[in-house]
Scaffold this active site. Structure first.
Site, PDB file in Angstrom:
ATOM      1  N   LYS A   1       2.625  -2.834   5.974  1.00  0.00           N
ATOM      2  CA  LYS A   1       2.755  -2.771   4.525  1.00  0.00           C
ATOM      3  C   LYS A   1       4.173  -2.355   4.113  1.00  0.00           C
ATOM      4  O   LYS A   1       4.679  -2.797   3.062  1.00  0.00           O
ATOM      5  CB  LYS A   1       1.723  -1.814   3.939  1.00  0.00           C
ATOM      6  CG  LYS A   1       0.295  -2.353   3.993  1.00  0.00           C
ATOM      7  CD  LYS A   1       0.154  -3.689   3.275  1.00  0.00           C
ATOM      8  CE  LYS A   1      -1.306  -4.125   3.142  1.00  0.00           C
ATOM      9  NZ  LYS A   1      -1.439  -5.457   2.500  1.00  0.00           N
TER      10      LYS A   1
ATOM     11  N   SER B   1       0.837  -1.205   0.000  1.00  0.00           N
ATOM     12  CA  SER B   1       0.000   0.000   0.000  1.00  0.00           C
ATOM     13  C   SER B   1       0.864   1.244   0.000  1.00  0.00           C
ATOM     14  O   SER B   1       2.003   1.224   0.486  1.00  0.00           O
ATOM     15  CB  SER B   1      -0.895   0.011   1.246  1.00  0.00           C
ATOM     16  OG  SER B   1      -1.533   1.267   1.425  1.00  0.00           O
TER      17      SER B   1
ATOM     18  N   TYR C   1      -1.087  -0.500  10.207  1.00  0.00           N
ATOM     19  CA  TYR C   1      -1.255  -0.876   8.807  1.00  0.00           C
ATOM     20  C   TYR C   1      -0.058  -0.445   7.965  1.00  0.00           C
ATOM     21  O   TYR C   1       0.498  -1.237   7.193  1.00  0.00           O
ATOM     22  CB  TYR C   1      -2.536  -0.247   8.271  1.00  0.00           C
ATOM     23  CG  TYR C   1      -2.812  -0.514   6.807  1.00  0.00           C
ATOM     24  CD1 TYR C   1      -3.255  -1.763   6.393  1.00  0.00           C
ATOM     25  CD2 TYR C   1      -2.651   0.484   5.851  1.00  0.00           C
ATOM     26  CE1 TYR C   1      -3.519  -2.016   5.056  1.00  0.00           C
ATOM     27  CE2 TYR C   1      -2.912   0.233   4.505  1.00  0.00           C
ATOM     28  CZ  TYR C   1      -3.342  -1.009   4.116  1.00  0.00           C
ATOM     29  OH  TYR C   1      -3.599  -1.265   2.793  1.00  0.00           O
TER      30      TYR C   1
END
Length: 262
Positions: free
Chosen positions: A163, A146, A159
């Protein structure tokens, strides 16, 4: 002639999180390019729908409903795909994600869970698939990372960290597995999947996301799937250890999620 280099005839792909969104679009794109596809996610009904579309394209499909946060299940998925389809050439580590959280409510356990779901799952599946890939012509692994893995964003500590780790895992694994297996990743921007349904239904937040994106729109799942076909096919045969950014040109999300301070 050049279009032939995007073909995947005779290949077998395995795709996680393939019941909907990017995973489903990817499974169908790989099938349209000529690959047979094994797909896994939690929801059997969604998998059956995707499998029906794969078979309508004239390709074989294997569905494996499972909880991909269970690493032993991930390994079993690879083994079943190889047993039923005869080989593995392509691995797409699509499953992942973590809910936004404030800093103080991001416990060490929450951070570790994010790492496990986004990185350990990809490692477990790739590790299980590699022996099968090496029995054939090698192959290609694509990880779905991401843009939050390279850009700061409030509320995305777990997150984004996971990533970012997946992106560097891609570079390290590419070195370990060269020259027979290529490993690349896609840093995805804001894409209109079910994960963004809540955002898409709030015009103010959606407008902010579109404004922060130089192309002034959100992405579509098929646009990510097209990049995956490129990376998996002979057309992308000279790429390994790279993170392809398909994000509309965005550099910083600059998105206010309405989380409380800290």
């Amino acid at each position: 002639m050049i279009l032939d280099t995007f073909r995947l005839d005779g290949r077998v792909a395995i795709v996680t999180g393939a019941g909907r969104g990017i995973g489903a679009a990817t499974a169908l794109a790989l099938a349209e390019a000529g690959a047979d596809v094994a797909i896994a996610s939690r929801t059997e009904a969604q998998l059956d729908e995707v499998a029906g579309k794969i078979r309508a394209l004239g390709r074989r499909a294997v569905t494996v409903p499972c909880d991909l946060s269970d690493l032993s299940t991930v390994t079993a998925f690879a083994e079943r795909a190889a047993a039923e389809l005869g080989r593995i050439d392509i691995v797409v580590n699509n499953v992942g994600g973590t809910m936004p959280n404030t800093f103080l409510t991001t416990t060490p356990e929450f951070l570790e869970e994010a790492f496990r779901f986004n990185v350990s799952t990809a490692h477990a599946l790739t590790r299980a698939a590699v022996p099968h890939m090496l029995r054939g012509d090698g192959g290609s692994v694509v990880n779905i990372s991401s843009m939050m893995g390279r850009s700061p964003g409030r509320g995305f500590l777990a997150y984004g960290t996971a990533k970012a780790a997946l992106a560097h895992w891609t570079r390290l694994a590419a070195t370990d597995l060269a020259p027979r297996i290529r490993v690349n990743a896609i840093a995805v921007g804001s894409v209109l999947t079910s994960a963004l349904d809540v955002v898409a239904r709030q015009p103010e937040i959606k407008a902010k996301m579109e404004t922060a994106t130089p192309l002034h729109r959100l992405g579509e799942p098929w646009e990510i799937a097209a990049g995956i076909v490129y990376l998996c096919s002979p057309a992308g045969g000279y790429l390994t250890g790279k993170v392809l950014e398909i994000d509309g040109g965005i550099e910083s999300p600059n998105l206010e999620l309405g989380l409380p301070d800290l």
